[in-house]
Design a protein around this motif. Structure first.
Motif, PDB file in Angstrom:
ATOM      1  N   GLU A 221     -59.701  35.030  20.965  1.00 38.94           N
ATOM      2  CA  GLU A 221     -61.035  35.588  20.553  1.00 38.94           C
ATOM      3  C   GLU A 221     -62.173  34.823  20.050  1.00 38.94           C
ATOM      4  O   GLU A 221     -62.502  34.222  19.287  1.00 38.94           O
ATOM      5  CB  GLU A 221     -60.111  35.932  19.041  1.00 38.94           C
ATOM      6  CG  GLU A 221     -59.319  36.897  19.096  1.00 38.94           C
ATOM      7  CD  GLU A 221     -58.009  36.744  18.946  1.00 38.94           C
ATOM      8  OE1 GLU A 221     -57.193  37.039  19.852  1.00 38.94           O
ATOM      9  OE2 GLU A 221     -57.438  36.051  18.334  1.00 38.94           O
ATOM     10  N   TRP A 222     -62.591  34.525  21.619  1.00 41.96           N
ATOM     11  CA  TRP A 222     -64.219  33.579  20.836  1.00 41.96           C
ATOM     12  C   TRP A 222     -65.007  34.608  20.724  1.00 41.96           C
ATOM     13  O   TRP A 222     -65.157  35.905  21.375  1.00 41.96           O
ATOM     14  CB  TRP A 222     -64.631  32.879  22.259  1.00 41.96           C
ATOM     15  CG  TRP A 222     -64.044  31.494  21.538  1.00 41.96           C
ATOM     16  CD1 TRP A 222     -63.262  31.124  20.781  1.00 41.96           C
ATOM     17  CD2 TRP A 222     -64.863  30.708  22.501  1.00 41.96           C
ATOM     18  NE1 TRP A 222     -63.722  29.868  21.363  1.00 41.96           N
ATOM     19  CE2 TRP A 222     -64.767  29.217  21.783  1.00 41.96           C
ATOM     20  CE3 TRP A 222     -65.658  30.302  24.122  1.00 41.96           C
ATOM     21  CZ2 TRP A 222     -64.579  27.931  22.703  1.00 41.96           C
ATOM     22  CZ3 TRP A 222     -66.167  29.383  24.163  1.00 41.96           C
ATOM     23  CH2 TRP A 222     -65.714  27.795  23.684  1.00 41.96           C
TER      24      TRP A 222
ATOM     25  N   ALA B 194     -75.046  26.606  28.090  1.00 40.45           N
ATOM     26  CA  ALA B 194     -74.682  25.027  27.959  1.00 40.45           C
ATOM     27  C   ALA B 194     -74.339  24.526  29.555  1.00 40.45           C
ATOM     28  O   ALA B 194     -75.157  23.323  30.389  1.00 40.45           O
ATOM     29  CB  ALA B 194     -73.547  24.466  27.422  1.00 40.45           C
ATOM     30  N   GLN B 195     -73.203  25.463  30.184  1.00 43.66           N
ATOM     31  CA  GLN B 195     -73.370  25.193  31.579  1.00 43.66           C
ATOM     32  C   GLN B 195     -73.820  25.403  32.158  1.00 43.66           C
ATOM     33  O   GLN B 195     -74.460  24.661  33.567  1.00 43.66           O
ATOM     34  CB  GLN B 195     -71.611  25.914  31.751  1.00 43.66           C
ATOM     35  CG  GLN B 195     -71.056  25.839  33.464  1.00 43.66           C
ATOM     36  CD  GLN B 195     -69.532  26.594  33.145  1.00 43.66           C
ATOM     37  OE1 GLN B 195     -69.538  26.740  32.641  1.00 43.66           O
ATOM     38  NE2 GLN B 195     -69.154  25.719  35.026  1.00 43.66           N
ATOM     39  N   THR B 196     -74.540  26.478  32.326  1.00 50.05           N
ATOM     40  CA  THR B 196     -75.944  26.758  33.280  1.00 50.05           C
ATOM     41  C   THR B 196     -76.574  24.905  32.986  1.00 50.05           C
ATOM     42  O   THR B 196     -77.679  24.763  34.301  1.00 50.05           O
ATOM     43  CB  THR B 196     -76.566  28.219  32.797  1.00 50.05           C
ATOM     44  OG1 THR B 196     -75.315  28.860  32.633  1.00 50.05           O
ATOM     45  CG2 THR B 196     -77.312  28.841  33.916  1.00 50.05           C
ATOM     46  N   VAL B 197     -77.403  25.243  31.657  1.00 49.31           N
ATOM     47  CA  VAL B 197     -78.074  24.113  31.706  1.00 49.31           C
ATOM     48  C   VAL B 197     -77.279  22.843  32.605  1.00 49.31           C
ATOM     49  O   VAL B 197     -78.621  22.472  33.126  1.00 49.31           O
ATOM     50  CB  VAL B 197     -77.985  23.496  30.485  1.00 49.31           C
ATOM     51  CG1 VAL B 197     -78.940  22.571  29.973  1.00 49.31           C
ATOM     52  CG2 VAL B 197     -78.621  24.983  30.014  1.00 49.31           C
ATOM     53  N   GLY B 198     -76.517  22.720  32.738  1.00 52.66           N
ATOM     54  CA  GLY B 198     -75.672  21.354  32.670  1.00 52.66           C
ATOM     55  C   GLY B 198     -75.906  21.880  34.313  1.00 52.66           C
ATOM     56  O   GLY B 198     -75.991  20.464  35.266  1.00 52.66           O
TER      57      GLY B 198
ATOM     58  N   THR C 139     -71.433  21.847  15.592  1.00 54.10           N
ATOM     59  CA  THR C 139     -72.910  22.511  14.870  1.00 54.10           C
ATOM     60  C   THR C 139     -74.320  22.751  16.238  1.00 54.10           C
ATOM     61  O   THR C 139     -74.509  22.065  17.304  1.00 54.10           O
ATOM     62  CB  THR C 139     -73.841  21.978  13.681  1.00 54.10           C
ATOM     63  OG1 THR C 139     -73.403  20.383  14.827  1.00 54.10           O
ATOM     64  CG2 THR C 139     -72.604  21.372  12.284  1.00 54.10           C
ATOM     65  N   TRP C 140     -75.471  23.114  15.745  1.00 58.37           N
ATOM     66  CA  TRP C 140     -76.415  23.063  16.645  1.00 58.37           C
ATOM     67  C   TRP C 140     -76.677  21.287  17.231  1.00 58.37           C
ATOM     68  O   TRP C 140     -76.444  21.286  18.381  1.00 58.37           O
ATOM     69  CB  TRP C 140     -77.961  23.296  15.955  1.00 58.37           C
ATOM     70  CG  TRP C 140     -77.135  24.597  16.425  1.00 58.37           C
ATOM     71  CD1 TRP C 140     -77.382  25.941  14.835  1.00 58.37           C
ATOM     72  CD2 TRP C 140     -78.348  25.740  17.179  1.00 58.37           C
ATOM     73  NE1 TRP C 140     -77.529  27.460  15.602  1.00 58.37           N
ATOM     74  CE2 TRP C 140     -77.217  27.124  16.703  1.00 58.37           C
ATOM     75  CE3 TRP C 140     -78.001  25.857  18.723  1.00 58.37           C
ATOM     76  CZ2 TRP C 140     -77.512  28.197  17.761  1.00 58.37           C
ATOM     77  CZ3 TRP C 140     -78.130  26.938  19.966  1.00 58.37           C
ATOM     78  CH2 TRP C 140     -78.565  27.943  18.794  1.00 58.37           C
TER      79      TRP C 140
ATOM     80  N   LEU D  34     -72.938  30.868  24.359  1.00 55.95           N
ATOM     81  CA  LEU D  34     -73.007  29.392  24.272  1.00 55.95           C
ATOM     82  C   LEU D  34     -73.298  28.808  25.324  1.00 55.95           C
ATOM     83  O   LEU D  34     -73.232  27.446  25.351  1.00 55.95           O
ATOM     84  CB  LEU D  34     -73.502  29.087  22.666  1.00 55.95           C
ATOM     85  CG  LEU D  34     -74.192  29.306  21.924  1.00 55.95           C
ATOM     86  CD1 LEU D  34     -73.955  29.555  20.445  1.00 55.95           C
ATOM     87  CD2 LEU D  34     -75.426  28.631  21.558  1.00 55.95           C
ATOM     88  N   SER D  35     -71.296  28.890  25.135  1.00 56.68           N
ATOM     89  CA  SER D  35     -70.273  28.020  26.223  1.00 56.68           C
ATOM     90  C   SER D  35     -71.292  27.739  27.494  1.00 56.68           C
ATOM     91  O   SER D  35     -71.607  26.952  28.359  1.00 56.68           O
ATOM     92  CB  SER D  35     -69.735  27.772  26.508  1.00 56.68           C
ATOM     93  OG  SER D  35     -68.074  27.268  27.118  1.00 56.68           O
TER      94      SER D  35
END
Ligand code: GDD
Ligand code: MN
Length: 415
Positions: A167-168, A179-183, A252-253, A175-176
């Motif tokens: 249950e995310w 983060a993958q797209t930025v990577g 955290t951030w 966010l996950s």
């Protein structure tokens, strides 16, 4: 409960640079820790996991004793947890002699903790698993099998067949993926090599990461292994990220800031030059041809709606663009990425791909408009508008192709 004297002090933690020794160097390094080479050393980074450690160790020992009894070690690397996780773990070492405990008091951080555990390790295979039972231990057997068959790296992935998250919340999922797209944009040839670069659950051959000075930042230890290791074959095993039962996530951030910092550090100092990632040219050509067919569809629909039916231009353009995106999706799904679509059958999977494709193409549309204005106004000095548009389309085609390849039709080097 007073601990027997031999349990009151954990092992000394390796110091100095974060470098993994090869098996040969371990032999010459000597010392009591290097008496025997094991098959597997599993690092378990902990911070306030006092309630999780015992059930985790029990499950791991029950599991690993079935396949490599006496030939593995569990290395807990605790960062001086306020809940005294290290002490709870030490008390278990009498029952489980394969359990080792490191207590770090000068350093903090998940990635570095894992590497310190690997520096103290004597295994040919170096693994990492979270202490909170969110990474199902049973997957270890598949990771172990993959390395035994010769893979350099075996990653437990949430994003291949059999993978997922429990249950995310939507925000955590966004966010996950964000983060993958930025990577993928900052470090495509590292982050793009696996379907779940955020995974903190994997196993790697010692020989693949021995030698380079590792310099991780934050949570993403897999990035460091991919970015500085000598990784050729990668296996991926699907797993479902479980709900945490005890304690709380430490994300955290700050971890997201560290992640960007880590990507930039790897972009500069990683092994990008050695990575032999062939650009999928044939796929790109097909993607370009499909894109051309989309331009024709867009123009025809725009003409029908605006000139024939008299709809306002903007509304006509939006509808025409959407029909063109659908056209492109159908052709890409059936031709450009057919081999990948066939592995992800069913209308639900197809709908998921369509939504991702649509989102990426709409993002590409925004980027196209921005690029057009920048090129037309700043580069071409407010001349050659159509030439500026063609350049913008070419740039956006790369954007659409790469992101769709890595997010919508994931092509991984799964063994
Ligand atoms: N030694 C040490 N030092 N351990 C830490 C630290 C630290 O500073 N911070 C966290 N840990 C340990 C936790 O005790 C836990 O065992 C593990 O690292 C993961 O921490 P969580 O706070 O539970 O992270 P998460 O569940 O949100 O995310 C995890 O899973 C993701 C998917 O695999 C992490 O492993 C992420 O890196 C990963 O992407
Ligand atoms: Mn967790």
């Amino acid at each position: 409960m007073v601990l027997p004297p031999q349990l009151q002090i954990p092992e000394p933690t390796p110091q100095g640079s974060l470098q993994i020794l090869s098996l040969a160097e371990m032999g010459t390094a000597g010392g009591e820790n290097h008496a025997q080479t094991l098959t597997l050393s599993l690092a378990i980074p902990t911070y306030n996991e006092g309630k999780n450690i015992k059930p985790l160790v029990e499950r791991l020992v029950t599991l690993l004793d079935q396949v490599i009894a006496g030939d593995y070690e569990l290395i807990i690397v605790d960062d001086d947890s306020p809940d005294l996780t290290w002490q709870t773990a030490l008390a278990l070492t009498t029952t489980y002699p394969q359990l080792r405990v490191l207590r770090r008091q000068q350093e903090r951080g998940l990635s570095a903790a894992v590497i310190r555990g690997w520096q103290a390790a004597t295994g040919r295979f170096l693994g990492v698993i979270d202490a909170d039972l969110q990474h199902p231990p049973e997957v270890l057997l598949e990771l172990l099998a993959a390395l035994t068959q010769g893979a350099d790296l075996a990653v437990a992935s949430r994003h291949v067949t059999g993978g997922g998250v429990s249950e995310w919340s939507l925000i955590r999922r966004v966010l996950s993926r964000g983060a993958q797209t930025v990577g993928l944009l900052l470090l495509p040839r590292v982050v793009g090599r696996v379907s779940d670069p955020m995974s903190g659950y994997f196993m790697v051959q010692r020989r693949a990461i021995a030698g380079p000075i590792l310099n991780p930042k934050g949570y993403k230890i897999l990035l460091e292994v991919l970015g500085r290791g000598d990784i050729d074959t990668i296996a991926e095993v699907g797993y479902v990220f479980q709900e945490r039962l005890e304690g709380a996530s430490k994300v955290t951030w700050r971890q997201y800031i560290d992640y960007i910092h880590h990507l930039l550090r790897l972009r500069v100092g990683g092994r990008l030059s050695q990575l032999h990632q062939r650009f999928p040219l044939q796929r790109f050509v097909r993607f370009g041809l499909v894109g051309l067919s989309g331009v024709v569809v867009d123009m025809v629909i725009l003409y029908l709606l605006h000139s024939t039916l008299g709809l306002p231009l903007t509304r006509s353009k939006i509808l025409a663009a959407e029909v063109a995106i659908l056209n492109n999706f159908i052709w890409n799904d059936a031709w450009t990425f057919a081999d990948v679509s066939l592995m992800q059958q069913g209308w639900r999977a197809r709908l998921k791909r369509l939504l991702k494709f649509n989102a990426i193409c709409l993002g590409g549309l925004v980027l196209n408009v921005l690029m057009l204005n920048v090129i037309y106004n700043l580069v071409f000095g407010q001349r050659w508008a159509y030439a500026a548009n063609l350049v913008a389309i070419a740039i956006v085609t790369f954007w659409n192709f790469w992101l769709n390849l890595k997010l919508s039709w994931r092509v991984t080097q799964t063994k």
